[in-house]
Design a protein around this motif. Structure first.
Motif, short mmCIF file in Angstrom:
data_model
loop_
_atom_site.label_atom_id
_atom_site.label_comp_id
_atom_site.label_asym_id
_atom_site.label_seq_id
_atom_site.Cartn_x
_atom_site.Cartn_y
_atom_site.Cartn_z
N HIS A 128 53.58 -32.90 8.92
CA HIS A 128 54.44 -33.26 10.04
C HIS A 128 55.54 -34.24 9.62
O HIS A 128 56.71 -34.10 10.02
CB HIS A 128 53.60 -33.89 11.15
N GLU A 129 55.18 -35.21 8.82
CA GLU A 129 56.11 -36.29 8.46
C GLU A 129 56.99 -35.95 7.26
O GLU A 129 57.99 -36.65 7.02
CB GLU A 129 55.32 -37.57 8.17
N ARG A 156 59.51 -25.77 12.01
CA ARG A 156 60.17 -26.96 11.50
C ARG A 156 61.15 -26.58 10.39
O ARG A 156 61.03 -25.52 9.77
CB ARG A 156 59.14 -27.96 10.95
N PRO A 157 62.12 -27.46 10.13
CA PRO A 157 63.10 -27.17 9.08
C PRO A 157 62.56 -27.52 7.69
O PRO A 157 61.49 -28.12 7.56
CB PRO A 157 64.27 -28.10 9.45
N GLU A 178 58.65 -38.59 -2.72
CA GLU A 178 57.62 -39.15 -1.85
C GLU A 178 57.61 -38.52 -0.47
O GLU A 178 56.59 -38.54 0.22
CB GLU A 178 57.81 -40.67 -1.74
N GLN A 179 58.74 -37.96 -0.05
CA GLN A 179 58.83 -37.34 1.28
C GLN A 179 58.56 -35.83 1.23
O GLN A 179 58.91 -35.11 2.14
CB GLN A 179 60.22 -37.60 1.88
N THR A 180 57.95 -35.38 0.14
CA THR A 180 57.64 -33.96 -0.04
C THR A 180 56.15 -33.72 0.11
O THR A 180 55.33 -34.49 -0.38
CB THR A 180 58.07 -33.48 -1.44
N THR A 181 55.81 -32.64 0.81
CA THR A 181 54.42 -32.18 0.87
C THR A 181 54.37 -30.79 0.22
O THR A 181 55.13 -29.90 0.60
CB THR A 181 53.91 -32.10 2.32
N GLN A 257 50.81 -33.12 16.51
CA GLN A 257 51.41 -34.44 16.27
C GLN A 257 52.57 -34.69 17.24
O GLN A 257 52.82 -35.83 17.63
CB GLN A 257 51.94 -34.52 14.82
N ASP A 258 53.27 -33.62 17.62
CA ASP A 258 54.38 -33.75 18.59
C ASP A 258 54.70 -32.36 19.13
O ASP A 258 55.63 -31.69 18.68
CB ASP A 258 55.61 -34.36 17.91
N LYS A 259 53.93 -31.91 20.12
CA LYS A 259 54.07 -30.55 20.63
C LYS A 259 55.46 -30.27 21.17
O LYS A 259 56.02 -29.19 20.96
CB LYS A 259 53.02 -30.31 21.72
N ALA A 260 56.02 -31.23 21.90
CA ALA A 260 57.35 -31.02 22.50
C ALA A 260 58.39 -30.75 21.43
O ALA A 260 59.25 -29.87 21.58
CB ALA A 260 57.73 -32.24 23.33
N GLN A 261 58.32 -31.49 20.33
CA GLN A 261 59.28 -31.32 19.24
C GLN A 261 59.18 -29.92 18.64
O GLN A 261 60.20 -29.25 18.43
CB GLN A 261 59.00 -32.36 18.14
#
Length: 288
Positions: A128-129, A156-157, A178-181, A257-261
């Protein structure tokens, strides 16, 4: 060799909890046949996962095979007179394809109790993050990686499928950080195919979620989260439904984690797809 004889032969190698299950199975065969693993665990005063692990310690595919072994043992002893009639009648009425589907259901249920919930929650949060999500699958797992990539792109993008034969593979690996999964799907025999990529991703501090067929996979030392879905004596066909069910659960946890998003993004994605289809149809009309 009957299941009782096999239990006695392996008894000393079982854990304390598994010995309780073993004693219960030998003493209460009809309870085993007529109930699920959860109820047997409750009556034996152990967890359901201990019952499942007992099955694997006995080199069985899962609880259903244990029931079959116990049933066969009883039939040999007394012609099956102590077995519940409803069990047999329902068993006979199930068509062959239904038996396959029931086996899939049981395999999924068995796997549930082997998955670390805290680790799954962490993994979904990383997905998610993450600024970028990369998905890597080798050989047979490549098609599953393609499905996962395609599905996540609707939610998600910045979702990309890594292909080792791709011209931009080096560029993609170098863009990790660090921002990669990175989600890795790999069978035991092919773990060496992805080891270099995973090792580099680890050095770049990417979050690595590894889904393998064995807890002893060679990429375990690089994984931030390791999920083992392959069960003893299972064929690759048996593992596939379990794998898809697990990936579905992982995606749903991410969405929670954020259904609306995610709903908003999915609507935008579907609208864009519809617009592209409309443009393609308009171009075809112009051509003709």
């Amino acid at each position: 060799m009957s299941i009782n004889e096999e239990i006695k032969r392996r008894f000393v190698r079982l854990s304390k909890g598994q010995r309780k299950v073993a004693q219960f199975v030998m003493s209460n065969p009809t309870v085993v046949i007529g109930n699920g693993a959860a109820e047997v665990g409750r009556q034996a005063n152990v967890s359901e996962s201990t019952v499942i692990r007992f099955c694997y310690a006995m080199d069985l595919m899962g609880y259903v095979e244990l029931q079959d072994k116990v049933r066969s043992c009883l039939m040999t002893q007394n012609g099956g007179e102590n077995l519940q009639p409803t069990y047999f009648s329902s068993k006979r009425n199930i068509p062959s394809f239904g038996k396959v589907m029931q086996r899939d259901i049981q395999n999924i249920q068995d796997t549930i109790h082997l998955i670390n919930d805290n680790m799954l929650q962490k993994s979904s949060k990383w997905m998610h993050e993450a600024e970028n999500v990369y998905i890597l699958g080798t050989r047979q797992a490549a098609s599953i990686a393609n499905w996962l990539s395609s599905t996540m792109k609707t939610l998600r993008p910045n979702v990309k499928q890594l292909r080792s034969e791709s011209d931009d593979i080096v560029q993609q690996i170098n863009s990790m950080g660090e921002q990669t999964t990175l989600i890795v799907l790999v069978g035991d025999k092919h773990s060496n195919d992805v080891q270099t990529i995973v090792e580099i991703a680890k050095k770049k501090k990417a979050k690595i979620i590894a889904i393998t067929g064995s807890a002893l996979s060679s990429i375990r030392e690089y994984a931030c989260a390791l999920f083992t879905l392959g069960l003893k004596k299972q064929s690759s066909l048996d593992v596939i439904p379990v794998l898809f069910s697990f990936l579905h659960a992982l995606i749903e946890e991410m969405v929670s984690q954020d259904k609306a998003q995610y709903e908003k993004y999915q609507q935008s994605y579907e609208q864009l797809e519809n617009n592209l289809l409309f443009l393609d149809a308009a171009r075809e009309k112009q051509v003709f």
